[in-house]
Motif scaffolding. Structure first.
Motif, PDB file in Angstrom:
ATOM      1  N   THR A 148     -22.188  37.487 -12.387  1.00 20.37           N
ATOM      2  CA  THR A 148     -22.281  38.354 -13.573  1.00 20.37           C
ATOM      3  C   THR A 148     -23.102  37.733 -14.693  1.00 20.37           C
ATOM      4  O   THR A 148     -23.418  38.407 -15.672  1.00 20.37           O
ATOM      5  CB  THR A 148     -20.880  38.658 -14.124  1.00 20.37           C
ATOM      6  OG1 THR A 148     -20.300  37.448 -14.623  1.00 20.37           O
ATOM      7  CG2 THR A 148     -19.984  39.242 -13.039  1.00 20.37           C
ATOM      8  N   GLU A 149     -23.428  36.448 -14.554  1.00 21.81           N
ATOM      9  CA  GLU A 149     -24.126  35.679 -15.587  1.00 21.81           C
ATOM     10  C   GLU A 149     -23.311  35.570 -16.883  1.00 21.81           C
ATOM     11  O   GLU A 149     -23.840  35.236 -17.938  1.00 21.81           O
ATOM     12  CB  GLU A 149     -25.503  36.257 -15.878  1.00 21.81           C
ATOM     13  CG  GLU A 149     -26.427  36.250 -14.658  1.00 21.81           C
ATOM     14  CD  GLU A 149     -27.829  36.715 -14.995  1.00 21.81           C
ATOM     15  OE1 GLU A 149     -28.079  37.074 -16.163  1.00 21.81           O
ATOM     16  OE2 GLU A 149     -28.667  36.727 -14.087  1.00 21.81           O
ATOM     17  N   SER A 150     -22.032  35.839 -16.770  1.00 20.96           N
ATOM     18  CA  SER A 150     -21.144  35.615 -17.910  1.00 20.96           C
ATOM     19  C   SER A 150     -20.967  34.117 -18.121  1.00 20.96           C
ATOM     20  O   SER A 150     -20.830  33.355 -17.162  1.00 20.96           O
ATOM     21  CB  SER A 150     -19.787  36.266 -17.628  1.00 20.96           C
ATOM     22  OG  SER A 150     -18.807  35.810 -18.525  1.00 20.96           O
ATOM     23  N   ALA A 151     -20.989  33.693 -19.377  1.00 20.74           N
ATOM     24  CA  ALA A 151     -20.758  32.281 -19.727  1.00 20.74           C
ATOM     25  C   ALA A 151     -19.733  32.237 -20.851  1.00 20.74           C
ATOM     26  O   ALA A 151     -20.013  32.670 -21.973  1.00 20.74           O
ATOM     27  CB  ALA A 151     -22.055  31.611 -20.144  1.00 20.74           C
ATOM     28  N   GLU A 152     -18.568  31.743 -20.547  1.00 18.22           N
ATOM     29  CA  GLU A 152     -17.475  31.723 -21.533  1.00 18.22           C
ATOM     30  C   GLU A 152     -16.895  30.307 -21.658  1.00 18.22           C
ATOM     31  O   GLU A 152     -16.675  29.634 -20.653  1.00 18.22           O
ATOM     32  CB  GLU A 152     -16.355  32.682 -21.120  1.00 18.22           C
ATOM     33  CG  GLU A 152     -16.744  34.155 -21.115  1.00 18.22           C
ATOM     34  CD  GLU A 152     -16.866  34.717 -22.518  1.00 18.22           C
ATOM     35  OE1 GLU A 152     -16.317  34.099 -23.460  1.00 18.22           O
ATOM     36  OE2 GLU A 152     -17.493  35.768 -22.685  1.00 18.22           O
ATOM     37  N   THR A 153     -16.653  29.903 -22.886  1.00 20.79           N
ATOM     38  CA  THR A 153     -16.032  28.605 -23.169  1.00 20.79           C
ATOM     39  C   THR A 153     -14.996  28.795 -24.265  1.00 20.79           C
ATOM     40  O   THR A 153     -15.220  29.540 -25.219  1.00 20.79           O
ATOM     41  CB  THR A 153     -17.070  27.571 -23.631  1.00 20.79           C
ATOM     42  OG1 THR A 153     -18.107  27.463 -22.654  1.00 20.79           O
ATOM     43  CG2 THR A 153     -16.424  26.203 -23.825  1.00 20.79           C
ATOM     44  N   ARG A 154     -13.873  28.124 -24.113  1.00 24.35           N
ATOM     45  CA  ARG A 154     -12.852  28.125 -25.157  1.00 24.35           C
ATOM     46  C   ARG A 154     -12.481  26.678 -25.483  1.00 24.35           C
ATOM     47  O   ARG A 154     -12.438  25.815 -24.604  1.00 24.35           O
ATOM     48  CB  ARG A 154     -11.590  28.885 -24.712  1.00 24.35           C
ATOM     49  CG  ARG A 154     -11.844  30.353 -24.357  1.00 24.35           C
ATOM     50  CD  ARG A 154     -12.249  31.169 -25.567  1.00 24.35           C
ATOM     51  NE  ARG A 154     -12.359  32.579 -25.236  1.00 24.35           N
ATOM     52  CZ  ARG A 154     -13.458  33.182 -24.792  1.00 24.35           C
ATOM     53  NH1 ARG A 154     -14.579  32.468 -24.621  1.00 24.35           N
ATOM     54  NH2 ARG A 154     -13.454  34.462 -24.513  1.00 24.35           N
TER      55      ARG A 154
END
Length: 681
Positions: free
Chosen positions: A394-400
Motif C-alpha cells: 500500500t506504500e503506507s508508512a506509519e510511525t508512532r
C-alpha cells in the motif's frame, strides 16, 4: 470520628512546647489539628505524626530515653480499601517501633488516631525476633564510643595514626553470625577510614585489618578484631574537586526538554492519571515509594493490574571471608529504613523536563515530623519508536513514538546511592529499574586477591552483590488470579518434526506456595504469567500480565551460611503467597540482627493454595558486582530490573490511537521525508 473528603476529623493532641531539662520532663500545650482525610491510603500528614506521638506518650509508652525507630501508617487491609467510598469513615491507624536507648527494650505499638486508642503493645525478644532498624542517633554516637576505647586507639597508633579527628568510624549492620558476645545485644560493627584533611573523601583511605564490635546500649566496644596491619592507600580520590577531575569538558551542547502545553498527567490528592493509567502515590519510611491501586482505564471501565507495588527488601552481601569482613551483608530496607534515607531531588540534575514533585513527611527518632522536599519525581519522557511499518503493497508508512511516565526516588545508604524507577508505558507495560551508583566499599588491596578488585594503587573493592526483592500484590482484572510458568520447549527431530525446526511452549500451573518457589532460567526463556481467574478477552482466554525476569545470579553465599538463612528470599527469583496483610517483608519484620528463617520461608511453610486466589508475587533480581577501575572514585550507574507485560489483557494493540506526532517535527503519512523528520524530532 468523622471521615471522608468533605468532613475531616478533628484530633485534640498535646504538642511539645519545651523541655524541662532539669527534671527530665517534657511540658506540653493542648492544640487542635485537622488532618485532612480523603482516602484510607492517604499518606500521614505532619499533624497526624504529631498526634501519633502524643497519643503514644499519653499512654505512658515514651520515656526520656525512648526513640521512635519507626512511625508510619498502618495500612488497612485490602478489602477495607477496595470497599471504601468517598465520605466513608476511616480508622486511621499507625504502627510505631519504640526503642529504649537506656535498656534496649523494644515495643511495637499499634494505635488508632481516629479512636484515640492504643490497640496493642508487643515487647520484642531481641534474641528470637531481631532488633529495630538502626537509628541516625546511634550512628552518630559510634564515633565517640570507639575513640574512647583504649584498644581501638592503640590499633590506630599501630598504623601510624595519631590524629583521631581525621579518622571516620563507619558503623555498619552487624547481622547475626552466632558471635557469642553479641547474643541479645544491640550491636554494630565499625570499620574505619582516614581523611587527609576535612574535605578529603575518606573512602579512598580504608584503615583495613581492624574492626570494632560495639554495644549501642552499653556504649562500649565489646570486641576488637585486629587481624593485620595493612597499608593505608595514599592516593586521594575527590570526585568533586577540579584539581582531581580536571576542568569540565566544554563539548557537550545543551539538551532542552520542554512541554509548552504542560505535562500529559494530572495529580490530585496523590492520585496520578496519565493516558490510560491511574494510581496513588504512597511513601513508606521503610520501603520508600509505594504505588497503590495501579489500574488501566479501558473505555468506561477501570481495570486493576497491581494493587500495591514496592521494594520490600534488598541485601548487599560481600564475598571477602576475612576475619574483618566476613559479616558484611546489609539489608538496606529493613536495617537502615530505605525510605528514611531519601534524597531531595534537584531539577536539571536528578530529573529533566516538566516535573511534578511529591514531598515526603517522615517521623524522626523523636516521633516528630520532618519534611523532605522533592522526595519523589514524576515526569514523562520520550522513549523512541513505539511501533512502525512501511508497507510494500500500500506504500503506507506509519510511525508512532513511545512515551513513558517515570516515578522515581533516590536514596543514599552509606557509600552507595540507589535510584528506584517505576516506568509506565503507553502500551500497558510496567517496568521497574534500579540504578546503583555512589562509591564502592573499599579495602586495602592484597596482591592477587581472590575476593576483591584493585581499583586504584593499593586500593581494593571487595566483590559483592546487590539483590532486590519487589513485592507485587497482583490484582489482574480482579482479586482472584493464578500463575503459570512459561518455558521454551525444544522438540527433537521425529515424525511430527522431520526437519527439526519446531519448538513450542510449555505451560505449568503453579498451584501451591511450595510449587511457586522458583528460579529464573534465561536459557529456557522462563517467565511467569499472572492471569485473571474470571475475566477473559475476546478470544476466550484469561486476561494476563507476564513477569519477565532478567535472570541474573541469585544469592551466591553458601546455602548453609548465616547470610543465606537471613536472606532466604534472595535464593529464589519468584515466590508466590496467598495474600495476608501481615506478610509485608520478605526477610521478616525486624531483620536487624535476626537469626534467620523469618519472612518468605515462614510465609510459605503452610503451603497454601494459590490457584484462583488473592495472591502476592515476590520477585528477586539484581547484579553481581566485580568492581572495575572505571567504578572509581564514583561509580557510573549500573542497571537492573524486570518487566510486567500485558499478554491478552487487551484485545489488540492498545496504542493504535496514539497520534503520529505531537509536534511539527513529525510528518503525518510522510513517506521518506516524514521518516527523516521523525528521526530528527
Amino acid at each position: 470520628m468523622r471521615g471522608g473528603s468533605d468532613t475531616p476529623y478533628l484530633v485534640a493532641l498535646r504538642v511539645q512546647c519545651l523541655d524541662d531539662i532539669g527534671a527530665g520532663r517534657r511540658v506540653y500545650g493542648v492544640v487542635t489539628v485537622t488532618p485532612v482525610q480523603t482516602h484510607p491510603l492517604q499518606r500521614l500528614s505532619a499533624d497526624e505524626i504529631r498526634a501519633a506521638r502524643a497519643l503514644i506518650d499519653d499512654h505512658g509508652l515514651v520515656s526520656a530515653t525512648t526513640k521512635f525507630a519507626l512511625l508510619g501508617l498502618e495500612e488497612p487491609d485490602k478489602m477495607t480499601v477496595l470497599g471504601h467510598r468517598p465520605g466513608d469513615p476511616v480508622d486511621r491507624r499507625v504502627r510505631a517501633v519504640l526503642l529504649d536507648l537506656a535498656t534496649g527494650v523494644t515495643r511495637i505499638v499499634l494505635a488508632s488516631l481516629s479512636r484515640r486508642t492504643v490497640d496493642s503493645v508487643e515487647e520484642v525478644d531481641p534474641v528470637t525476633d531481631g532488633q529495630p532498624a538502626i537509628l541516625l542517633e546511634e550512628l552518630m554516637t559510634v564515633d565517640e564510643i570507639v575513640k574512647a576505647d583504649p584498644g581501638w586507639c592503640e590499633a590506630m597508633r599501630r598504623r601510624g595514626i595519631t590524629d583521631l579527628d581525621l579518622v571516620r568510624p563507619c558503623p555498619l549492620a552487624a547481622g547475626n553470625f552466632g558471635i557469642p558476645g553479641e547474643r541479645g545485644r544491640r550491636a554494630l560493627h565499625v570499620l574505619s577510614f582516614l581523611q587527609h584533611r576535612p574535605e578529603d573523601h575518606a573512602w579512598a583511605h580504608p584503615i583495613d585489618g581492624v574492626v570494632a564490635y560495639v554495644d549501642l546500649i552499653e556504649k562500649k566496644v565489646i570486641e576488637l578484631i585486629d587481624d593485620a596491619v595493612l597499608p593505608i592507600p595514599e592516593e586521594e580520590a575527590n570526585h568533586d574537586d577540579p584539581a582531581y577531575t580536571g576542568p569540565p569538558r566544554t563539548t557537550l551542547k545543551p539538551i532542552e526538554i520542554t512541554q509548552p502545553e504542560g505535562p500529559s498527567f494530572t495529580v490530585e490528592d496523590d492520585v496520578v492519571s496519565w493516558e490510560n493509567w491511574t494510581f496513588r502515590v504512597g511513601f513508606d519510611p521503610r520501603e520508600g515509594l509505594v504505588l497503590h491501586q495501579l489500574s488501566w482505564r479501558d473505555g468506561d471501565r477501570l481495570r486493576p493490574v497491581v494493587y500495591r507495588a514496592s521494594l520490600a527488601e534488598m541485601v548487599v552481601p560481600y564475598a571477602d571471608p576475612s576475619p574483618v569482613r566476613f559479616w558484611q551483608s546489609y539489608f538496606d530496607v529493613g536495617e537502615y529504613l530505605l525510605g528514611q534515607q531519601v534524597n531531595s531531588l534537584e531539577l536539571g540534575c536528578d530529573c529533566l523536563g516538566e516535573i511534578h514533585y511529591f514531598d515526603a513527611v517522615l517521623a524522626d527518632g523523636d516521633g516528630e515530623p520532618r519534611d523532605v522536599r522533592n522526595a519523589v519525581c514524576l515526569h514523562e519522557e520520550d522513549f523512541g519508536v513505539l511501533w512502525k511499518h512501511t508497507d510494500i503493497f500500500t506504500e503506507s508508512a506509519e510511525t508512532r513514538r513511545q512515551r513513558r511516565l517515570v516515578i522515581s526516588f533516590f536514596v543514599t545508604v552509606g557509600n552507595y546511592d540507589y535510584g528506584f524507577y517505576w516506568y509506565l508505558y503507553l502500551d500497558g507495560t510496567i517496568q521497574f529499574e534500579v540504578k546503583a551508583t555512589g562509591v564502592v566499599a573499599t579495602s586495602s588491596y592484597k596482591p592477587d586477591s581472590a575476593y576483591a578488585s584493585e581499583v586504584a594503587p593499593g586500593l581494593g573493592a571487595p566483590y559483592h552483590q546487590h539483590l532486590y526483592c519487589v513485592r507485587l500484590d497482583m490484582m489482574v482484572d480482579g482479586l482472584d488470579n493464578a500463575v503459570d510458568e512459561m518455558e521454551i520447549q525444544q522438540l527433537p527431530i521425529g515424525p511430527a518434526n522431520p526437519n527439526g525446526n519446531a519448538f513450542t511452549r510449555r505451560t505449568t500451573r503453579l498451584r501451591s506456595e511450595a510449587e511457586a518457589v522458583r528460579t529464573a532460567d534465561p536459557m529456557a526463556g522462563r517467565t511467569w504469567l499472572i492471569s485473571s481467574s474470571d475475566a477473559t478477552n475476546r478470544l476466550g482466554r484469561p486476561v494476563a500480565y507476564e513477569l519477565r525476569p532478567e535472570g541474573r545470579p541469585l544469592l551466591l553465599a553458601d546455602p548453609a551460611s548465616a547470610t543465606a538463612n537471613r536472606a532466604a528470599f534472595a535464593t529464589k527469583s519468584l515466590w508466590v503467597t496467598r495474600y495476608d496483610p501481615a506478610e509485608r517483608f520478605p526477610a521478616g519484620d525486624l531483620i536487624n540482627q535476626h537469626p534467620g528463617g523469618a519472612g518468605l520461608p515462614a510465609f510459605v511453610a503452610a503451603d497454601r493454595a494459590i490457584e484462583d486466589q488473592d495472591i502476592v508475587l515476590w520477585h528477586t533480581f539484581g547484579a553481581v558486582h566485580y568492581p572495575r577501575p572505571e567504578d572509581w572514585p564514583v561509580m557510573p550507574v549500573e542497571y537492573c530490573g524486570f518487566t510486567l507485560r500485558p499478554v491478552g489483557f487487551f484485545d489488540r494493540n492498545p496504542t493504535l490511537d496514539v497520534p503520529s506526532g505531537t509536534t511539527d517535527h513529525c510528518g503525518h503519512h510522510g513517506g521518506q521525508g516524514g521518516h527523516e523528520q521523525h528521526h530528527h524530532g
